[in-house]
Design a protein around this motif. Structure first.
Motif, PDB file in Angstrom:
ATOM      1  N   THR A 146       0.827  -1.209   0.000  1.00 11.65           N
ATOM      2  CA  THR A 146       0.000   0.000   0.000  1.00 11.65           C
ATOM      3  C   THR A 146       0.859   1.257   0.000  1.00 11.65           C
TER       4      THR A 146
ATOM      5  N   THR B 264      -5.392   2.084  -2.231  1.00  7.29           N
ATOM      6  CA  THR B 264      -6.485   2.054  -1.250  1.00  7.29           C
ATOM      7  C   THR B 264      -7.196   0.704  -1.285  1.00  7.29           C
TER       8      THR B 264
ATOM      9  N   LEU C 278      -7.513  -2.209   1.769  1.00 13.75           N
ATOM     10  CA  LEU C 278      -8.814  -2.656   2.260  1.00 13.75           C
ATOM     11  C   LEU C 278      -9.078  -4.141   2.042  1.00 13.75           C
ATOM     12  N   PHE C 279      -8.449  -4.740   1.017  1.00 15.37           N
ATOM     13  CA  PHE C 279      -8.894  -6.074   0.617  1.00 15.37           C
ATOM     14  C   PHE C 279      -7.805  -7.145   0.512  1.00 15.37           C
TER      15      PHE C 279
END
Length: 536
Positions: A129, A233, A237-238
């Motif tokens: 990230t 992003t 998140l995943f």
């Protein structure tokens, strides 16, 4: 009782593990495609940074782009000159553009060696990230040079260096993640399909950058920068680093012995209490390769009083492998040096193909960028084909060697027929893309994953990131040299650039000869087995 709808039956026909595995496959595909999407604009914009400025006598044939900015007095603004964008409007523009490529790729090569070591000691999700956010920022910063009318060459070089460093977070992270989720069964096919993210990212980057290149080339960088930051992003998140995190199996159960594949061959955990003397006995029982790979000190003793032995997963108990330990894995050095020259060829096309098409076929920057995507389409086909063939034959080195052998004459033919018309150029772009990118794709994916889960590691999955970084980092040295050499050689003629690429392909093949010989000898002595990568 009513029958279930067809769509629901389709959904329920797959297990929970299969759905998660498919999700990670698609997610990592998109994440790394965005990395290549953000790298491609520089090759598309080159034709705009320096426009064709041919002269005949004292008459300049080039005219200003119809979108050139003019001041009220009718003079040309600093934003654009007769030959493009300063400082790339001079006669030495090829050397300057080559220096931009070299700045990015040299930083990428150096950073890659460190990235794998850092990445396996940090959570992949956070590390990846951060890299995507930083890549988005520096890609956008390059494009802002257009809007803020920046003509300082150092600004663009520093931006490229910074971007090259942060982009090294991508490859070791996604390969480690995909290696955690997929075992060795049909790894060549799976990773051949998965590795098409490189070509897909290049194609999307070409189309996005080409859309604005002739009107506002700054957006050719800003938009891809926003895209990769947005995908960062999504990553945060995943992304699920390991199937153990959600209690899924590590590998697909494709046979009754499926538990023996990949990095999860043994799942038994036990604690061992031992003294300083017994620690020596513990290491002495390991294979000789393990003694050298996992030794923690000069005398081979292990300092903690308790050791958790994890076979297969290794995420909580086994120490990360050292750099030298990774180099001792059979095949790492040969494939790394092979990739150095294979990637030299691939990245020369990545960064210089649109400009070559512009110069030879006299297309504008947008058309040249669109046409160059066919090379990446061929790369998708070549990557999948290499994976399928290597899976079927069980011979990674032989597959790479055959494609490298065919690539050199294909490059020569491309240099000849590209001057004969559009149709011949299209055909040779597809063929050259398949043969050039096939070995590159196979080595950076299936081969790296094979070596990172080599039998000598006894399931230590922490080695995968380091091995991947070593192989791709060495290849990135070639990726840095290729575009630089192209910039230095191209003023003497494009044919000389192609001769350089053919020599590089032949050299890549030479480094694989020992492994090819072993695979062929293995076929004669032990049919069906692969020497370097067979499992016990």
């Amino acid at each position: 009782m009513a029958s279930l709808p067809t769509g629901i039956r389709l959904i329920t026909s797959f297990t929970r593990d299969q759905w998660y595995r498919a999700f990670i496959f698609i997610l990592t595909f998109l994440l790394y495609a965005s990395f290549h999407l953000s790298r491609k604009p520089i090759s598309i914009v080159k034709g705009e940074l320096h426009k064709q400025c041919a002269s005949h006598g004292k008459v300049r044939l080039n005219t200003l782009n119809e979108n050139a900015f003019h001041d009220p007095a009718g003079k040309i603004s600093d934003n654009e000159t007769h030959c493009g964008w300063a400082p790339f409007d001079k006669k030495n523009y090829q050397q300057l553009l080559g220096a931009l490529d070299y700045s990015f790729l040299c930083a990428y090569a150096i950073g890659m060696y460190l990235s794998g070591i850092i990445g396996e000691r940090l959570p992949i999700r956070y590390y990846l990230t951060f890299g995507m956010f930083a890549s988005g920022a520096f890609t956008t910063l390059f494009g802002l040079g257009y809007f803020y009318n920046i003509h300082n060459f150092g600004f663009y070089v520093i931006t490229q260096i910074a971007n090259g460093l942060v982009q090294t977070t991508g490859w070791p992270s996604v390969v480690t993640c995909i290696g955690n989720w997929f075992g060795k069964g049909r790894r060549g096919l799976i990773m051949g399909i998965w590795n098409s993210h490189t070509s897909v990212g290049n194609i999307l980057g070409s189309l996005i950058a080409g859309y604005w290149v002739s009107t506002c080339w700054g957006l050719s960088f800003v938009v891809p920068g926003i895209i990769i930051a947005s995908m960062g992003t999504v990553c945060f998140l995943f992304l699920i680093e390991h199937p153990k995190d959600i209690k899924c199996s590590s590998t697909p159960l494709i046979s009754s012995k499926g538990y023996e594949n990949g990095t999860n061959r043994f799942r038994v955990q036990k604690q061992i209490l031992y003294t300083k003397e017994s620690s020596k006995n513990l290491i002495s029982k390991q294979d000789p390769e393990i003694q050298s790979l996992l030794s923690d000190g000069e005398n081979g003793t292990i300092p903690p009083k308790f050791v958790t032995v994890l076979r297969g997963d290794g995420r909580n108990g086994m120490a990360a492998i050292s750099f030298l330990g990774a180099l001792r894995i059979p095949g790492v050095i040969e494939f790394s040096l092979c990739l150095l020259f294979a990637k030299l060829v691939s990245y020369t096309f990545l960064f210089w193909l649109p400009l070559y098409i512009t110069n030879v076929d006299h297309f504008d920057a947008k058309k040249a960028g669109d046409l160059s995507t066919l090379f990446d389409v061929g790369g998708i086909i070549g990557g999948i084909l290499a994976g399928v063939v290597s899976d079927r034959l069980g011979k990674r080195a032989c597959t790479c060697g055959l494609m490298l052998l065919l690539a050199a004459p294909a490059l020569y033919m491309f240099s000849m027929v590209s001057k004969m018309g559009l149709e011949a150029t299209i055909v040779m772009l597809l063929i050259s893309g398949a043969l050039v990118n096939g070995p590159y794709a196979l080595i950076t994916t299936a081969v790296s994953a094979d070596l990172g889960t080599h039998k000598s590691l006894k399931g230590n999955s922490k080695a995968l990131s380091t091995v991947t970084a070593i192989i791709d980092g060495t290849g990135s040295i070639g990726a840095a040299l290729g575009p630089l050499l192209a910039g230095l050689i191209s003023p003497s003629g494009w044919n000389n650039v192609f001769y350089m690429l053919m020599v590089a392909d032949a050299t890549a093949l030479l480094f694989l000869l020992r492994l090819i010989q072993k695979e062929l000898c293995c076929t004669r002595s032990m049919p069906g087995e692969q020497l370097q990568f067979k499992e016990h």
